[in-house]
Motif scaffolding. Structure first.
Motif, PDB file in Angstrom:
ATOM      1  N   GLY A  53      78.349 107.401  44.466  1.00 40.53           N
ATOM      2  CA  GLY A  53      78.786 106.565  43.357  1.00 40.53           C
ATOM      3  C   GLY A  53      79.186 105.164  43.760  1.00 40.53           C
ATOM      4  O   GLY A  53      79.293 104.278  42.905  1.00 40.53           O
ATOM      5  N   ARG A  54      79.401 104.948  45.069  1.00 45.13           N
ATOM      6  CA  ARG A  54      79.844 103.628  45.537  1.00 45.13           C
ATOM      7  C   ARG A  54      78.778 102.903  46.360  1.00 45.13           C
ATOM      8  O   ARG A  54      78.995 101.766  46.760  1.00 45.13           O
ATOM      9  CB  ARG A  54      81.109 103.782  46.389  1.00 45.13           C
ATOM     10  CG  ARG A  54      82.276 104.406  45.662  1.00 45.13           C
ATOM     11  CD  ARG A  54      83.548 104.349  46.492  1.00 45.13           C
ATOM     12  NE  ARG A  54      83.435 105.129  47.715  1.00 45.13           N
ATOM     13  CZ  ARG A  54      83.713 106.425  47.797  1.00 45.13           C
ATOM     14  NH1 ARG A  54      84.087 107.086  46.703  1.00 45.13           N
ATOM     15  NH2 ARG A  54      83.612 107.079  48.927  1.00 45.13           N
ATOM     16  N   LEU A  55      77.664 103.554  46.612  1.00 48.43           N
ATOM     17  CA  LEU A  55      76.647 102.940  47.461  1.00 48.43           C
ATOM     18  C   LEU A  55      75.943 101.799  46.744  1.00 48.43           C
ATOM     19  O   LEU A  55      75.623 101.911  45.555  1.00 48.43           O
ATOM     20  CB  LEU A  55      75.613 103.984  47.875  1.00 48.43           C
ATOM     21  CG  LEU A  55      76.046 105.019  48.912  1.00 48.43           C
ATOM     22  CD1 LEU A  55      74.953 106.057  49.091  1.00 48.43           C
ATOM     23  CD2 LEU A  55      76.348 104.341  50.242  1.00 48.43           C
ATOM     24  N   PRO A  56      75.662 100.707  47.440  1.00 46.42           N
ATOM     25  CA  PRO A  56      74.855  99.650  46.839  1.00 46.42           C
ATOM     26  C   PRO A  56      73.402 100.092  46.732  1.00 46.42           C
ATOM     27  O   PRO A  56      72.969 101.037  47.415  1.00 46.42           O
ATOM     28  CB  PRO A  56      75.006  98.487  47.833  1.00 46.42           C
ATOM     29  CG  PRO A  56      75.277  99.154  49.139  1.00 46.42           C
ATOM     30  CD  PRO A  56      76.079 100.379  48.818  1.00 46.42           C
ATOM     31  N   ALA A  57      72.654  99.414  45.899  1.00 48.63           N
ATOM     32  CA  ALA A  57      71.255  99.793  45.680  1.00 48.63           C
ATOM     33  C   ALA A  57      70.455  99.780  46.983  1.00 48.63           C
ATOM     34  O   ALA A  57      69.564 100.611  47.181  1.00 48.63           O
ATOM     35  CB  ALA A  57      70.619  98.855  44.658  1.00 48.63           C
ATOM     36  N   GLY A  58      70.786  98.863  47.878  1.00 52.23           N
ATOM     37  CA  GLY A  58      70.033  98.756  49.123  1.00 52.23           C
ATOM     38  C   GLY A  58      70.126  99.974  50.015  1.00 52.23           C
ATOM     39  O   GLY A  58      69.273 100.174  50.896  1.00 52.23           O
ATOM     40  N   ALA A  59      71.143 100.807  49.785  1.00 49.74           N
ATOM     41  CA  ALA A  59      71.303 102.010  50.600  1.00 49.74           C
ATOM     42  C   ALA A  59      70.238 103.056  50.311  1.00 49.74           C
ATOM     43  O   ALA A  59      70.156 104.066  51.008  1.00 49.74           O
ATOM     44  CB  ALA A  59      72.693 102.606  50.389  1.00 49.74           C
ATOM     45  N   ILE A  60      69.396 102.826  49.304  1.00 43.02           N
ATOM     46  CA  ILE A  60      68.320 103.769  49.019  1.00 43.02           C
ATOM     47  C   ILE A  60      67.395 103.898  50.230  1.00 43.02           C
ATOM     48  O   ILE A  60      66.753 104.933  50.415  1.00 43.02           O
ATOM     49  CB  ILE A  60      67.527 103.342  47.764  1.00 43.02           C
ATOM     50  CG1 ILE A  60      66.703 104.515  47.215  1.00 43.02           C
ATOM     51  CG2 ILE A  60      66.666 102.135  48.033  1.00 43.02           C
ATOM     52  CD1 ILE A  60      67.509 105.627  46.610  1.00 43.02           C
ATOM     53  N   GLY A  61      67.353 102.868  51.072  1.00 40.70           N
ATOM     54  CA  GLY A  61      66.539 102.946  52.283  1.00 40.70           C
ATOM     55  C   GLY A  61      67.034 104.007  53.246  1.00 40.70           C
ATOM     56  O   GLY A  61      66.234 104.692  53.903  1.00 40.70           O
ATOM     57  N   VAL A  62      68.352 104.156  53.357  1.00 44.90           N
ATOM     58  CA  VAL A  62      68.928 105.203  54.207  1.00 44.90           C
ATOM     59  C   VAL A  62      68.543 106.575  53.662  1.00 44.90           C
ATOM     60  O   VAL A  62      68.147 107.480  54.405  1.00 44.90           O
ATOM     61  CB  VAL A  62      70.463 105.075  54.271  1.00 44.90           C
ATOM     62  CG1 VAL A  62      71.072 106.211  55.092  1.00 44.90           C
ATOM     63  CG2 VAL A  62      70.869 103.721  54.842  1.00 44.90           C
ATOM     64  N   VAL A  63      68.643 106.729  52.349  1.00 42.26           N
ATOM     65  CA  VAL A  63      68.307 108.008  51.728  1.00 42.26           C
ATOM     66  C   VAL A  63      66.825 108.317  51.918  1.00 42.26           C
ATOM     67  O   VAL A  63      66.448 109.460  52.197  1.00 42.26           O
ATOM     68  CB  VAL A  63      68.677 107.993  50.236  1.00 42.26           C
ATOM     69  CG1 VAL A  63      68.429 109.363  49.615  1.00 42.26           C
ATOM     70  CG2 VAL A  63      70.134 107.581  50.040  1.00 42.26           C
ATOM     71  N   GLU A  64      65.993 107.308  51.797  1.00 38.66           N
ATOM     72  CA  GLU A  64      64.552 107.526  51.995  1.00 38.66           C
ATOM     73  C   GLU A  64      64.272 108.026  53.409  1.00 38.66           C
ATOM     74  O   GLU A  64      63.428 108.912  53.608  1.00 38.66           O
ATOM     75  CB  GLU A  64      63.771 106.239  51.729  1.00 38.66           C
ATOM     76  CG  GLU A  64      62.269 106.422  51.888  1.00 38.66           C
ATOM     77  CD  GLU A  64      61.470 105.192  51.480  1.00 38.66           C
ATOM     78  OE1 GLU A  64      60.238 105.220  51.657  1.00 38.66           O
ATOM     79  OE2 GLU A  64      62.072 104.217  50.993  1.00 38.66           O
TER      80      GLU A  64
END
Length: 223
Positions: free
Chosen positions: A90-101
């Motif tokens: 809930g607090r992650l910035p949008a750019g953190a989607i790269g880590v999830v990927e």
């Protein structure tokens, strides 16, 4: 807690609770794809509790900790990485989607991918609507796990579901031969049927000639 301290504490706790007999059975259940320490989920949750109590990490520290979880061979550490991401979703910035990927596309199997899809990616997309464009990209990827994530990331969204995207992704991958895509389509539709059964009935009827029997069976299970 620093990423290094967290991983040292987790390593000591997890390895101290290892059960080789259970580990063999757990690995067999996952078709031998990963080694396990043999820690059942309730016990793992108990061990995680003091490590995660009050834990809030900056984005770069979180990325380091999660990458460290994925670098270790035993599957329990990837589960810890999933929990870390979920707690911060809930607090992650949008750019953190790269880590999830990175996590979705490495050591990939349904156990970690489904957790990340519904409990991390879903909340991130709802918090950052611009990430829907990333889902559009993932839905068409050759990587089965990214495509499955796009299809199921709205599980549990109910009235907040972007139905056009859900149905669009399911139509896009309707002819896919991969069982994880086929079952993901059915699962996503079945869950949305709890909110709008008529829309799901109409979609299945309109696409029955291209949807796999597995997708149709799963989608209509409770209709």
């Amino acid at each position: 807690m620093t990423p290094d301290a967290l991983m040292a504490a987790a390593g000591a706790a997890f390895r101290g609770a290892a059960d080789p007999a259970r580990a063999a059975a757990m690995s067999a259940y996952m078709r031998g794809r990963f080694p396990f320490l043999g820690i059942p989920r309730p016990e793992r949750a108990r061990l995680e509790r003091p490590l995660l109590a009050g834990l809030r990490m900056r984005e770069d520290d979180l990325a380091r900790a999660v990458d460290a979880c994925w670098a270790l061979p035993e599957r329990e550490f990837q589960y810890l990485g999933c929990v870390l991401l979920q707690r911060h979703a809930g607090r992650l910035p949008a750019g953190a989607i790269g880590v999830v990927e990175r996590c979705i596309t490495a050591r990939s199997w349904w156990d970690t991918v489904d957790h990340l899809a519904s409990r991390v990616v879903g909340p991130m997309v709802r918090a950052h609507p611009g990430l829907a464009d990333v889902m559009d990209d993932w839905a068409g990827r050759d990587d089965v796990w990214l495509a499955r994530t796009a299809i199921i990331h709205q599980l549990g969204a109910r009235q907040a579901t972007d139905a056009d995207r859900l149905f669009g992704y399911c139509a896009l991958r309707a002819g896919d031969t991969d069982v994880f895509i086929r079952k993901g389509i059915g699962w996503a539709l079945r869950q949305y049927a709890r909110t709008d059964p008529d829309a799901v009935r109409a979609f299945v009827a309109a696409h029955r000639d291209v949807l796999s029997p597995l997708s149709v069976r799963e989608a209509t299970k409770h209709l």
